[in-house]
Design a protein around this motif. Structure first.
Motif, PDB file in Angstrom:
ATOM      1  N   GLY A 282      17.354  48.642-102.931  1.00 24.53           N
ATOM      2  CA  GLY A 282      18.571  48.286-103.121  1.00 24.53           C
ATOM      3  C   GLY A 282      19.433  47.467-102.357  1.00 24.53           C
ATOM      4  O   GLY A 282      20.387  46.513-102.844  1.00 24.53           O
ATOM      5  N   LEU A 283      19.184  47.464-101.072  1.00 25.41           N
ATOM      6  CA  LEU A 283      19.754  46.751-100.160  1.00 25.41           C
ATOM      7  C   LEU A 283      19.615  45.252-100.542  1.00 25.41           C
ATOM      8  O   LEU A 283      20.517  44.276-100.505  1.00 25.41           O
ATOM      9  N   ALA A 284      18.286  44.805-100.711  1.00 30.38           N
ATOM     10  CA  ALA A 284      18.091  43.514-101.173  1.00 30.38           C
ATOM     11  C   ALA A 284      18.754  43.022-102.389  1.00 30.38           C
ATOM     12  O   ALA A 284      19.115  41.806-102.463  1.00 30.38           O
ATOM     13  N   VAL A 285      18.830  43.955-103.458  1.00 29.40           N
ATOM     14  CA  VAL A 285      19.424  43.583-104.703  1.00 29.40           C
ATOM     15  C   VAL A 285      21.155  43.665-104.517  1.00 29.40           C
ATOM     16  O   VAL A 285      21.296  42.453-105.075  1.00 29.40           O
ATOM     17  N   PHE A 286      21.557  44.512-103.903  1.00 30.30           N
ATOM     18  CA  PHE A 286      22.960  44.304-103.866  1.00 30.30           C
ATOM     19  C   PHE A 286      23.370  43.135-103.021  1.00 30.30           C
ATOM     20  O   PHE A 286      24.436  42.631-103.381  1.00 30.30           O
ATOM     21  N   GLN A 287      22.476  42.374-102.150  1.00 32.23           N
ATOM     22  CA  GLN A 287      22.893  41.437-101.460  1.00 32.23           C
ATOM     23  C   GLN A 287      23.154  40.152-102.400  1.00 32.23           C
ATOM     24  O   GLN A 287      24.281  39.476-102.340  1.00 32.23           O
ATOM     25  N   VAL A 397      21.135  43.041 -93.828  1.00 29.67           N
ATOM     26  CA  VAL A 397      20.125  43.078 -94.905  1.00 29.67           C
ATOM     27  C   VAL A 397      18.644  42.847 -94.083  1.00 29.67           C
ATOM     28  O   VAL A 397      17.875  43.581 -94.442  1.00 29.67           O
ATOM     29  N   TRP A 398      18.656  41.588 -93.791  1.00 27.62           N
ATOM     30  CA  TRP A 398      17.407  41.047 -93.209  1.00 27.62           C
ATOM     31  C   TRP A 398      16.941  41.881 -92.053  1.00 27.62           C
ATOM     32  O   TRP A 398      16.083  42.141 -91.765  1.00 27.62           O
ATOM     33  N   VAL A 399      17.900  42.241 -90.995  1.00 28.70           N
ATOM     34  CA  VAL A 399      17.638  42.876 -89.987  1.00 28.70           C
ATOM     35  C   VAL A 399      17.435  44.493 -90.151  1.00 28.70           C
ATOM     36  O   VAL A 399      16.186  44.830 -89.849  1.00 28.70           O
ATOM     37  N   MET A 400      17.730  45.065 -91.252  1.00 33.47           N
ATOM     38  CA  MET A 400      17.482  46.472 -91.525  1.00 33.47           C
ATOM     39  C   MET A 400      16.219  46.566 -92.307  1.00 33.47           C
ATOM     40  O   MET A 400      15.467  47.278 -91.978  1.00 33.47           O
ATOM     41  N   LEU A 401      15.816  45.447 -93.204  1.00 36.97           N
ATOM     42  CA  LEU A 401      14.551  45.442 -93.854  1.00 36.97           C
ATOM     43  C   LEU A 401      13.502  45.265 -92.817  1.00 36.97           C
ATOM     44  O   LEU A 401      12.190  45.697 -92.991  1.00 36.97           O
TER      45      LEU A 401
END
Length: 475
Positions: A282-287, A397-401
């Motif tokens: 979800g984070l990756a797509v919403f970005q 997003v990349w920090v959290m992933l």
């Protein structure tokens, strides 16, 4: 634009004083590796200056133009998927050199293309290079950087990407003016847009040359039995005061204890994936669904479609890139202070408001122009949108992933998240010209809705990772 940052196993930090003795040399090594990020940003954005000319020269419609622009993302996905495995076989430096060659070949081929399919082919090849650079740069920097400075040095990759975007816009603007304000004006015996695409040869060659001036990753050297060379590199980047045998043993132990996660590890009892994997997706797509890459792939065409002359549209694209850099710096300052989740919520609110104003402004379009007041609102809102994205979702997003997944599934889950990001990027890039040709206002309303939906998504499903150890993540 976005990059794929790979997490690293924690290690005992070197003394800041010891690491600091060689910090200048380490910064050079990091900057050289981050040139891949610069090329990532440059290549991703340079097409922005050529879209109108490509459409005119080859007589194609919006749908065909979208495929020419977006097809590079197919290459990106493939390059990113294979880079890690190839790097484990032949080394990180060799992968950088392969990416540099792909960038160079793509630049020359794109500049000399004679048909749409030909141009698309060269863009796919360039995409391979982008995908490989997006993975190998952060991985190499994380493996070479002294633990005491790893976080700050890892940020070089994202900074290089946004600088690459800005420089590409500035170069495009300069070439446009040199060609008399026409993207189909002649320069060096070809059309201006061809020179725009061909100029990428210069940073690509620089990247390739720099790769010969930096050492191989100690982690890779140890994995192939070159322990003495690994010790020399560790001493080179972390200082001579370390117990090199102990450091090598530590790296080797970490490699042996790692769990090589697979796709099966991500599956849950219901809904296919484990819940934490869906949150990452979800984070990756919403970005991407908020439409950020529209600002970098199509901004020139967008501004020209509402009556702004080509030279000014290129300048506005460059100022947007400067705002992108400023926002990224803000994110780097704040992400460890106020937290990832709070920063994402602030960014989502700011993006939703900015996109709503853009949608309102474009609703006043009559023919190919905007009234002055709405034109100013559109310009301000576009810059505000990029700023709010860059100071939040662009970095967060990349920090959290890299942080949110348990150790046992981190690598595989990050790969799925990155793949989802590329797919969403492709979907937005491929659909924008057709959507904008149908109804520009509705297009921006769609992006506004996605930005607004990201607020409850973060509030309900995303947990803060600030200050938590990687070993403490569950899901």
């Amino acid at each position: 634009m976005t990059s794929t940052a790979l997490p690293t196993s924690p290690s005992s930090p070197a003394s800041p004083r010891t690491a600091g003795d060689n910090l200048g040399h380490v910064i050079f090594i990091t900057a050289a590796a981050a040139m891949g990020g610069f090329l990532f940003g440059y290549d991703s954005s340079v097409i922005n200056g050529a879209t109108g000319a490509i459409q005119s020269k080859y007589g194609i419609g919006s749908a065909e133009l979208a495929q020419v622009v977006a097809i590079a993302l197919i290459g990106c996905a493939i390059g990113a998927a294979v880079a890690g495995r190839v790097a484990d076989r032949i080394g990180r430096i060799r992968v950088m050199q392969i990416a540099a060659v792909l960038f160079t070949v793509s630049a020359v081929g794109s500049a000399l293309s004679f048909a749409v399919w030909d141009l698309a082919l060269w863009r796919v090849i360039g995409g391979f290079g982008i995908g490989m650079a997006s993975v190998i740069g952060p991985a190499y920097i994380a493996e070479v950087a002294p633990p005491a400075y790893r976080g700050r040095l890892a940020s070089f990759q994202q900074a290089a990407i946004v600088i690459g975007i800005a420089i590409s816009q500035l170069v495009n603007w300069g070439l446009l003016n040199a060609a008399g304000g026409s993207d189909r004006g002649h320069l060096l015996g070809v059309e201006a847009w061809q020179v725009m695409l061909g100029v990428m040869v210069i940073p690509a060659v620089v990247y390739g040359l720099l790769s010969f001036a930096i050492p191989e990753s100690p982690r890779f050297l140890i994995s192939v039995g070159k322990t003495d060379r690994a010790k020399a590199v560790i001493a080179e980047v972390e200082g001579d005061g370390l117990d090199l045998d102990a450091r090598v043993a530590e790296i080797r132990a970490g490699m042996q204890s790692e769990h090589r996660s697979t796709f099966k590890d991500l599956l849950g009892a219901r809904f296919g994936f484990k819940p934490i994997v869906w949150v990452g997706i979800g984070l990756a797509v919403f970005q991407q669904l908020v439409g950020i890459n529209v600002a970098f792939y199509y901004s020139n065409t967008l501004w020209q479609s509402v009556g702004i002359d080509p030279s000014s549209s290129f300048l506005y694209s460059f100022t947007t890139s400067i705002v992108n850099i400023i926002g990224t710096v803000v994110a780097m300052i704040l992400v460890d202070r106020i937290g990832r989740r709070a920063l994402a919520l602030i960014g989502s609110c700011g993006m939703a408001v900015s996109l709503a104003f853009e949608a309102w402004a474009f609703s006043a379009k009559t023919g190919t122009t905007l009234p002055h007041a709405q034109g100013m609102v559109a310009l301000i809102a576009a810059h505000a949108f990029v700023f709010f994205f860059a100071m939040s979702w662009g970095v967060v997003v990349w920090v959290m992933l890299g942080e949110m997944f348990p150790n046992r599934i981190r690598a595989a889950a990050l790969g799925v998240g990155a793949a989802a990001n590329w797919i969403a990027n492709w979907a937005i890039t491929a659909t924008f010209p057709s959507l904008a040709g149908w109804n520009l206002t509705t297009t921006y309303v769609i992006y506004t809705v996605f930005a607004a939906l990201s607020i409850p998504f973060v509030a309900k499903f995303v947990k803060e990772t600030k200050g938590k150890r990687l070993e403490d993540m569950v899901g």
